[in-house]
Design an enzyme around this catalytic site. Structure first.
Site, short mmCIF file in Angstrom:
data_model
loop_
_atom_site.label_atom_id
_atom_site.label_comp_id
_atom_site.label_asym_id
_atom_site.label_seq_id
_atom_site.Cartn_x
_atom_site.Cartn_y
_atom_site.Cartn_z
N GLU A 86 -2.87 -10.38 -4.89
CA GLU A 86 -2.79 -9.59 -6.05
C GLU A 86 -1.87 -10.28 -7.08
O GLU A 86 -2.34 -10.39 -8.10
CB GLU A 86 -2.65 -8.28 -5.86
CG GLU A 86 -3.79 -7.69 -5.30
CD GLU A 86 -4.08 -7.73 -3.77
OE1 GLU A 86 -3.20 -8.55 -3.11
OE2 GLU A 86 -5.09 -7.57 -3.24
N HIS A 155 -6.36 3.65 -0.23
CA HIS A 155 -7.48 3.38 -1.09
C HIS A 155 -8.10 4.32 -2.02
O HIS A 155 -9.04 4.60 -2.54
CB HIS A 155 -8.99 3.20 -0.15
CG HIS A 155 -8.84 2.21 0.52
ND1 HIS A 155 -7.90 1.74 1.62
CD2 HIS A 155 -9.86 1.01 0.43
CE1 HIS A 155 -8.20 0.44 1.93
NE2 HIS A 155 -9.51 -0.04 1.70
#
Lengths: 360, 387
Positions: A86, A155
């Protein structure tokens, strides 16, 4: 159906086929995800400096299929997969934006963006400022966020507060299909970096929206810009629910239930958290005299806290009751079977409405 | 780029040098070094050290250009350190002793190539062509970056460690997508190789086969933490092979070796051979900054030992022997260096005069209502102060 007819009867003109296809599409509800996908495709068509990348966005079309078909249509130079990293994705986007491109990148899930936070806070947010405006970073960081989908740990975070607290970033979050399209187009065209929060639970929600017409309106700039503009999702007169993203639908549900009890709630969808529309929010609160801020994120030191403070500072003399918050609890996001206890529900909003010091 | 494609590229490069891909990617067994500490040319220099690790000697004209920049670089470091002592600057991370690395990194690039420096790379930024006072804006405490990065093709000097390596990768990737023949040099120190972004940047550059040279100045300390506590790898250059790129070790106090190795690296990158990692062995002669007390973590004898390897005296000795340094040339070089130092002295002696109202001008492309309100508030405070 149209294709079959064309094969059987070659005299059917292309225009007729297009009209039929359009009529069919007008009758088909559009998903939130499809609106985002169309906005990305239209963004790629409109400006050749737009590039899309991230993990799984290419061949797979994204884990939520938001980039579905883009690599096939535009080629792997315009929409491509990166190694799984990321910070690398955001950092590379910074360099590409420095060198004249408009990267639109995907963080896949809210909590997956944390490894990239240094790049976002130290560079994405500050590049324009530290270089006295010599370098701008026109880039979009798409983050699917929030809960209500039974996701596993890491999540379902609502991480908008971290980004909203960082000057130099714009923070958008759409709550309806039309905004999904319009706001993403605006984010791509913005000369500033935009952190674009997509409520995961809305990806499959459908509305009757004509995307083609919306695209034409956007191109002609007929539609009012959404940046810095809140939206009245439901007009009302008794109290204002101020909310955004995934909580808009919950607030609408609460307003519907309140109406049955004779209380007429106004629902304001903030849409653009940064920049923030003080004017629209305060106009509503001054009208109704009562306000509740609703958000999924934990309430302590949150976007909700900020909105409450702004409303108190600006509308104190119009208020008949303290401004309340209905938010997630101050706990890490819980496991799937417990999330319903954490998330603000319509009932919890109605309990807060009851506390707004109504006259007997 | 697929693993197969990487392997094909490596085979092609290794064929060019008549060695195996592994031998191409692994650094030469010995650090590349062309000049002895006394400035004499090492006997094997003309031929290089090993197959695949052969480097052409830079031309006399090129060496003279580099030497002039080296003298200026040393003068700038000394001048800036003096300005800190005089209270004209809050902080200056000196690169005294590392100037040869700084010169080679910037001088081997062409005008449209990009440089990504750290906070210690003042001399490299100057050598890239940035105006002296624009380089110093940040250390002067006036604004975070005082130059136009696009105009100079030189990124802001990065304070966060290693993050700029990824930006370098992005600039190279954008250039590649548009078919531009740009090479990017990304600079960092030995401590920076421990950061996560170092891994991500090298991996991305290799996977996308980008023309980025990762130039590591191994100056042996990250503030106080020595190299031995930073990495257990055989060398920092050895890290390259794990990503599928070539790594090299070079004497970072040998300007001739640095120029030779960087010139070849830039050519290799420009020809599409992908990224390279260069580890330059040098030494930070002074403390990390004036806020640091280096006596707490290293012996003075260690510092003294490096004086014998000084890049300026070594290069001067070589050029003297080669008969290139006439009195006239020496005087001209000193005069040019002094002119830069004078620019810095004069500039630093002037008071900063940035308008505080500008604080709100560069946050977004369009000022928000809230920022306009805050700007008006500050303007009002300033007006009352003046009244």
């Amino acid at each position: 159906m149209t294709a079959t007819t064309s094969r059987v009867n070659p005299n059917v003109s292309a225009a007729t086929a297009r009209a039929a296809a359009k009529a069919a599409s007008e009758n088909q509800p559009v998903t939130f995800g499809k609106a985002l996908n169309t906005a990305l495709a239209d963004g790629l068509v409109a400006d050749e400096s737009v590039v899309i990348f991230g993990e799984d966005v290419g061949t797979l079309g994204g884990v939520f299929r938001i980039t579905d078909g883009l690599t096939a249509r535009f080629g792997a130079e315009r929409c491509f997969d990166t190694p799984l990293a990321e910070s690398g994705i955001v950092g590379m986007a910074v360099g590409m934006a420095i060198n004249g491109m408009r990267p639109v990148i995907e963080m896949q899930f809210d909590a997956f963006a944390y490894p990239a936070f240094e790049q976002v806070a130290s560079h994405v947010a500050k590049m324009r400022n530290r270089t006295q405006g010599k370098l701008s970073l026109p880039m979009v960081i798409r983050i699917p966020y929030a809960g209500g989908v039974g996701g596993v740990e890491h999540h379902c975070d609502s991480s908008e507060g971290y980004y909203a607290h960082t000057p130099g970033l714009k923070v958008f979050t759409p709550s309806c299909v039309e905004d999904a399209y319009l706001m993403l187009r605006e984010a791509i065209d913005s000369d500033d970096p935009v952190v674009f929060f997509e409520p995961k639970k809305l990806y499959w929600s459908k509305e009757q929206v004509d995307l083609e017409q919306l695209a034409q309106e956007y191109e002609a700039k007929k539609s009012a810009p959404t940046e810095g503009r809140a939206r009245i999702a439901r007009a009302g007169s008794d109290a204002t629910l101020i909310t955004y993203g995934p909580s808009v639908s919950t607030a609408m549900e609460a307003a519907k239930m309140a109406a049955e009890e004779g209380i007429n709630l106004e629902v304001i969808d903030v849409r653009s958290i940064v920049p923030f529309d003080d004017e629209a929010v305060c106009a509503s609160v001054r009208k109704t005299g009562r306000a509740i801020v609703v958000a999924e994120a934990q309430g302590f030191a949150s976007v909700a806290s900020e909105i409450v403070a702004r409303v108190q500072e600006r509308c104190f003399h119009s208020l008949a009751a303290p401004v309340l918050r209905v938010t997630g609890f101050d706990i890490p996001y819980p496991a799937p079977t417990l999330e319903k206890f954490h998330l603000p529900s319509a009932e919890r909003i109605l309990d807060a409405v009851d506390q707004l010091q109504w006259e007997a | 780029m697929s693993a197969e494609a990487t392997s094909d590229r490596m085979s092609e490069v290794s064929k060019k040098f008549g060695i195996s891909p592994e031998d191409y990617m692994l650094p030469a067994r010995h650090m590349i070094n062309l000049l002895n500490p006394d400035g004499s040319l090492r006997p094997e220099s003309e031929q290089g050290t090993e197959p695949g690790h052969e480097y052409p000697l830079p031309s006399p004209a090129r060496l003279m250009e580099a030497y002039a920049a080296l003298v200026t670089g040393r003068r700038v470091n000394d001048q800036n350190s003096a300005l800190v002592r005089q209270g004209r600057m809050a902080v200056y991370p000196s690169s005294h002793g590392q100037e040869a690395c700084q010169i080679a990194a910037a001088l081997c690039l062409e005008e449209n190539d990009w440089l990504f420096p750290t906070y210690r790379d003042t001399v490299a930024v100057l050598t890239k062509g940035v105006a002296p006072m624009e380089v110093m804006t940040s250390f002067r405490g006036e604004w975070h970056c005082g130059y136009d990065p696009k105009a100079y093709k030189c990124a802001p000097m990065s304070t966060p460690l290693t993050t700029q390596l990824l930006h370098a990768v992005g600039v190279a990737h954008a250039a590649k997508l548009r078919g531009e023949n740009t090479v990017v040099v990304a600079m960092c120190g030995d401590g920076a190789t421990s950061e996560g972004d170092f891994h991500e940047a090298l991996n991305f550059a290799a996977v996308f086969n980008l023309p980025v040279i990762f130039f590591v100045q191994n100056n042996k300390y990250a503030i106080s933490v020595p190299l031995s506590h930073q990495s257990a790898a055989p060398s920092l250059a050895h890290k390259a092979v794990g990503y599928g790129m070539a790594g090299e070790r070079v004497d970072g106090n040998d300007l001739m070796a640095l120029m030779a190795i960087m010139t070849r690296a830039v050519r290799m990158a420009r020809e599409g051979n992908g990224p390279l990692l260069i580890e330059a062995h040098t030494y930070r002669m002074q403390a990390h900054t004036n806020a640091d007390d280096d006596k707490r973590y290293r012996e003075d004898s260690e510092v003294q030992a490096w004086i014998a390897k000084d890049p300026v005296t070594r290069m001067k000795a070589y050029l003297d022997d080669a008969g290139l340094l006439t009195d006239q040339v020496v005087a001209k070089i000193a005069e040019d260096a002094e002119a830069v130092a004078k620019t810095l002295r004069d500039g630093m002696n002037q008071d900063a005069n940035t308008d505080p109202r500008e604080l709100f001008e560069h946050v977004y492309s369009t000022k928000s209502t809230q920022l306009a309100e805050q700007q008006a508030m500050l303007a009002d405070e300033l007006d009352r102060e003046e009244a």
